[in-house]
Scaffold this active site. Sequence first.
Site, PDB file in Angstrom:
ATOM      1  N   ASP A  11       0.938  -1.071  -0.307  1.00  0.00           N
ATOM      2  CA  ASP A  11      -0.171  -0.049  -0.015  1.00  0.00           C
ATOM      3  C   ASP A  11       0.946   1.165  -0.026  1.00  0.00           C
ATOM      4  O   ASP A  11       1.050   2.110   0.973  1.00  0.00           O
ATOM      5  CB  ASP A  11      -1.085   0.113   1.208  1.00  0.00           C
ATOM      6  CG  ASP A  11      -0.244  -0.024   2.687  1.00  0.00           C
ATOM      7  OD1 ASP A  11       1.012  -0.562   2.548  1.00  0.00           O
ATOM      8  OD2 ASP A  11      -0.708   0.224   3.694  1.00  0.00           O
ATOM      9  N   ASP A  16       6.908   1.280   2.022  1.00  0.00           N
ATOM     10  CA  ASP A  16       6.662   0.298   0.961  1.00  0.00           C
ATOM     11  C   ASP A  16       7.478   0.629  -0.343  1.00  0.00           C
ATOM     12  O   ASP A  16       8.059  -0.192  -1.039  1.00  0.00           O
ATOM     13  CB  ASP A  16       5.272   0.376   0.629  1.00  0.00           C
ATOM     14  CG  ASP A  16       4.376   0.262   1.661  1.00  0.00           C
ATOM     15  OD1 ASP A  16       3.526  -1.001   1.797  1.00  0.00           O
ATOM     16  OD2 ASP A  16       3.918   1.057   2.139  1.00  0.00           O
ATOM     17  N   ASN A  40      -2.122   2.861   3.563  1.00  0.00           N
ATOM     18  CA  ASN A  40      -1.605   4.032   4.037  1.00  0.00           C
ATOM     19  C   ASN A  40      -2.375   4.985   2.916  1.00  0.00           C
ATOM     20  O   ASN A  40      -2.221   6.394   3.593  1.00  0.00           O
ATOM     21  CB  ASN A  40      -0.137   3.923   3.272  1.00  0.00           C
ATOM     22  CG  ASN A  40       0.801   3.308   4.275  1.00  0.00           C
ATOM     23  OD1 ASN A  40       0.545   3.274   5.599  1.00  0.00           O
ATOM     24  ND2 ASN A  40       1.798   2.608   3.711  1.00  0.00           N
ATOM     25  N   THR A 125       2.948  -5.833   2.727  1.00  0.00           N
ATOM     26  CA  THR A 125       3.399  -4.908   3.699  1.00  0.00           C
ATOM     27  C   THR A 125       2.366  -3.770   3.982  1.00  0.00           C
ATOM     28  O   THR A 125       2.642  -2.774   4.512  1.00  0.00           O
ATOM     29  CB  THR A 125       4.583  -4.069   3.116  1.00  0.00           C
ATOM     30  OG1 THR A 125       4.171  -3.615   1.596  1.00  0.00           O
ATOM     31  CG2 THR A 125       5.777  -5.198   2.964  1.00  0.00           C
ATOM     32  N   PHE A 166      -1.084  -0.393  12.980  1.00  0.00           N
ATOM     33  CA  PHE A 166      -1.919  -0.170  11.762  1.00  0.00           C
ATOM     34  C   PHE A 166      -2.381  -1.173  10.916  1.00  0.00           C
ATOM     35  O   PHE A 166      -3.739  -1.423  10.527  1.00  0.00           O
ATOM     36  CB  PHE A 166      -1.450   1.070  10.863  1.00  0.00           C
ATOM     37  CG  PHE A 166      -2.209   1.231   9.745  1.00  0.00           C
ATOM     38  CD1 PHE A 166      -3.449   2.027  10.079  1.00  0.00           C
ATOM     39  CD2 PHE A 166      -2.094   0.913   8.624  1.00  0.00           C
ATOM     40  CE1 PHE A 166      -4.499   2.460   8.889  1.00  0.00           C
ATOM     41  CE2 PHE A 166      -2.953   1.289   7.425  1.00  0.00           C
ATOM     42  CZ  PHE A 166      -4.166   1.818   7.643  1.00  0.00           C
ATOM     43  N   ASN A 167      -1.545  -2.068  10.325  1.00  0.00           N
ATOM     44  CA  ASN A 167      -1.997  -3.050   9.259  1.00  0.00           C
ATOM     45  C   ASN A 167      -2.878  -3.916   9.937  1.00  0.00           C
ATOM     46  O   ASN A 167      -3.793  -4.443   9.243  1.00  0.00           O
ATOM     47  CB  ASN A 167      -0.763  -3.741   8.529  1.00  0.00           C
ATOM     48  CG  ASN A 167       0.083  -2.938   7.836  1.00  0.00           C
ATOM     49  OD1 ASN A 167      -0.367  -1.703   7.162  1.00  0.00           O
ATOM     50  ND2 ASN A 167       1.371  -3.204   7.490  1.00  0.00           N
ATOM     51  N   HIS A 240       9.793   0.598   8.088  1.00  0.00           N
ATOM     52  CA  HIS A 240       9.450  -0.679   8.616  1.00  0.00           C
ATOM     53  C   HIS A 240       9.441  -1.763   7.376  1.00  0.00           C
ATOM     54  O   HIS A 240       9.943  -2.890   7.572  1.00  0.00           O
ATOM     55  CB  HIS A 240       7.696  -0.629   8.674  1.00  0.00           C
ATOM     56  CG  HIS A 240       7.473   0.573   9.825  1.00  0.00           C
ATOM     57  ND1 HIS A 240       7.457   0.473  11.025  1.00  0.00           N
ATOM     58  CD2 HIS A 240       6.804   1.776   9.519  1.00  0.00           C
ATOM     59  CE1 HIS A 240       7.096   1.417  11.804  1.00  0.00           C
ATOM     60  NE2 HIS A 240       6.758   2.384  10.738  1.00  0.00           N
ATOM     61  N   ASP A 241       8.692  -1.534   6.213  1.00  0.00           N
ATOM     62  CA  ASP A 241       8.532  -2.598   5.336  1.00  0.00           C
ATOM     63  C   ASP A 241       9.694  -3.142   4.486  1.00  0.00           C
ATOM     64  O   ASP A 241       9.529  -4.275   4.328  1.00  0.00           O
ATOM     65  CB  ASP A 241       7.610  -1.924   4.129  1.00  0.00           C
ATOM     66  CG  ASP A 241       6.226  -1.525   4.767  1.00  0.00           C
ATOM     67  OD1 ASP A 241       5.675  -2.212   5.677  1.00  0.00           O
ATOM     68  OD2 ASP A 241       5.390  -0.765   3.910  1.00  0.00           O
TER      69      ASP A 241
END
Length: 315
Positions: A11, A16, A40, A125, A166-167, A240-241
């Site tokens: 996303d 990402d 996102n 992700t 969040f995810n 993060h991703d």
Amino acid sequence: MVARPLIIDCDPGHDDAVALLLAVGSPHVDLRAVTTTFGNCSVEDATRNALQILTLAHATDIPVARGAEGSIDGKSTLGNYVHGASGLDGPPMPEPGFDVSPETATELLRRTIESSTEPVSIAATGPITNVAQLLLDHPAVKDGIHEIVFMGGSTERGNHTPTAEFNTFADPEALDLVLGSGLPVRMVGLNLTHQALATPAVVERMAAMDHVVGRTCAAWMGFFGASYNRVWEFAAPPVHDPCTIAGLIDPGLIAWRDAFVAVELDGRWTRGTTVVDLHQRYPDQQPNVQVAMSLDAPRYWDLVLSAIDRVGQRS
């Protein structure tokens, strides 16, 4: 050296975007397809962003398919308070140099897996809705999936809510289905990704690259970092991703631990929270996930930055 077949379900999202560049720039993975989802930003924006990122990387041969507009139960939670209205606010991006696939994300996932001569890894992700829908609609594809690595959850606190990342908050029912699928699953949660900070030294290395890809990444980190500082008071943003891709390329970068993991589907305050049983407090539940625990951050950034530079130099 045989590159591992890979699909990224994403996303985009600044982090990402870096994950996509890492996959494109690594000789150790073969990025076969990209599927998009809400998260996102809207799925429309996420799809355009993916096309733009791959255009920037001169990787327009990789098919991109649009996926879920919202969660399995029909809700849509967006995180564009972090990534801006477009999901990729910041520096200007090239217009997409190719079109989105006419296939749905689920169709592209299925076709890519079924056409591969070896099992395919999936890195998710964003909210994991597309992957869950694939398993619901085409359960036979499980035989062609090597593993699912998802960025989400945490062994500690959350970010979208005090307890939920969040995810996982955006579609816990989808994650519950994946966790119960019997497939090999690895979780890369906030407890790990908060060790992957884009410090000023990291951003300087991006900016010093003699190409537009490196400079664009540095500008992304500027926008993303300002958001993280405003919302969570981070001095440097956690990227993060790319940790999911780095863990596929070099599993030794991350210390993993087998554990039983569940996701809270109800809970007045805790919906979307990952319950990670690191100490076997539920002895009747067998470990179903490899949980990322600690990151070798210098090696991580060397890997990521080398891939970005490789993409930029050939672009």
